[in-house]
Design an enzyme around this catalytic site. Structure first.
Site, PDB file in Angstrom:
ATOM      1  CD  GLU A  26      -3.104  -0.631   0.002  1.00 32.72           C
ATOM      2  OE1 GLU A  26      -3.190   0.542  -0.401  1.00 32.72           O
ATOM      3  OE2 GLU A  26      -3.795  -1.551  -0.463  1.00 32.72           O
ATOM      4  CE1 TYR A 106      -8.098   3.678  -1.488  1.00 31.10           C
ATOM      5  CE2 TYR A 106      -5.697   3.730  -1.331  1.00 31.10           C
ATOM      6  CZ  TYR A 106      -6.852   3.137  -1.794  1.00 31.10           C
ATOM      7  OH  TYR A 106      -6.785   2.011  -2.560  1.00 31.10           O
ATOM      8  CG  ASP A 124      -8.537   6.054  -4.701  1.00 28.61           C
ATOM      9  OD1 ASP A 124      -9.696   5.715  -5.046  1.00 28.61           O
ATOM     10  OD2 ASP A 124      -7.516   5.549  -5.180  1.00 28.61           O
TER      11      ASP A 124
END
Ligand code: SF4
Length: 313
Positions: A26, A106, A124
């Site tokens: 991520e 997010y 997002d």
């Protein structure tokens, strides 16, 4: 989820339950394309296979591994995050992930849903595009009203048992099908339920500013009547007249009936409304209300307009 299971992207971290590998993916993908980030992710895992290795690695080693990815501040934040996790343990849930250096709303939602199974939408720009289209949401997407609406709309649709997969499915759909221009609606698993696809507004959404393009839209309504009562249905949340009661909208025009036609302007739509006063529709309405009862529940102006022009009260 069926579409995601069959057509979602095959990414190596998606099959793992290892929070370190998922967190790393991520962070690396925050501003990097997947094809570019993948080899960095593999290199990090090979050279620093655990969060403890990352936390204790010299800064120069991390910068070296990061070299070429850009935004070097992310490498610093990753290092600080690793040290914090080694000291405090792995975060549990959205709020705890937000406390890790380099993790914004997010990424925190993505990690909480994937790693911890928390039902929280990861929003997002891509997700806002998909949700605003599915709901046919036409308010400027940056407004607080829009953010609140999209959050609760997404929350209401998240898969309760697979929230992480659901968030990832929305990302895949945004990138492969619900693209900013020319979305491939005919291939989309949400084809039937997407309000913007039905209204022909997909390419106008999400709305970036208040300068709206006006689209023409025809709508057809049955008029079920029982004396002073009107047979009504509740509109789906998100689309035009979200959650209000209206006459049943017809998917196909009954050719043997002549409609009463009325034009009505909404902020970004020029509606041509067709009322088939002789046709009650083929399915039973959800509720029967008098004009007063209908007004008390919030009657859309277009129907006030219709009943002013063609009174049945
Ligand atoms: S039907 Fe079209 S607009 Fe709606 S979600 Fe799918 S691709 Fe996007």
């Amino acid at each position: 989820m069926r579409w995601y299971d069959q057509s979602g992207r095959h990414l190596p971290w998606r099959n793992l339950r290892n929070p370190y590998a998922i967190w790393l993916s991520e962070v690396i993908l925050q501003q990097t394309r997947v094809d570019q980030g993948l080899k960095y992710w593999e290199r990090f895992l090979r050279e620093l296979p655990t969060v403890q290795h990352l936390a204790s690695a010299p800064e120069s080693h991390i910068k070296g591994l990061w070299s070429g990815l850009g935004y070097y501040r992310r490498a610093d934040l990753l290092h600080r995050g690793a040290k914090q996790i080694v000291t405090d343990g792995w975060p549990k849930g959205y709020k705890a992930w937000l406390g890790v250096p380099g993790i914004g709303p997010y990424t925190a939602a993505a990690l909480a849903s994937i790693v911890d199974g928390e039902v929280v939408p990861a929003l997002d720009g891509n997700a806002y595009r998909v949700y605003s289209r599915v709901a046919d949401w036409s308010e400027p997407i940056e407004s607080s009203q829009s953010k609140a609406f999209i959050y609760s709309f997404a929350l209401g649709h998240l898969h309760p048992k697979r929230p992480g997969d659901f968030n990832q499915a929305v990302m895949d759909l945004a990138q492969a099908i619900c693209t900013p221009k020319k979305p491939k609606c005919s291939e989309c698993p949400l084809h039937d339920s997407c309000a913007a696809r039905r209204a022909g507004t997909a390419e106008l959404l999400p709305v970036k500013s208040r300068k709206l393009k006006v689209v023409n839209q025809d709508m057809h309504f049955a008029v079920p009547r029982r004396g002073h009562l009107f047979g009504l249905i509740q509109r789906p949340l998100g689309g035009i007249w979200s959650g209000l009661y209206t006459l049943p909208e017809l998917a196909t025009v009954p050719p043997e009936f002549t409609p009463q036609i009325l034009e009505h302007r909404l902020s970004h739509r020029r509606l041509k409304l067709h009322f088939y006063s002789e046709f009650a529709g083929s399915s039973e309405p959800e509720i029967w209300l008098t004009y007063e009862e209908w007004s008390a529940r919030g009657m859309p102006q277009a129907f006030v307009h219709w009943l002013t022009n063609f009174p049945y009260i």
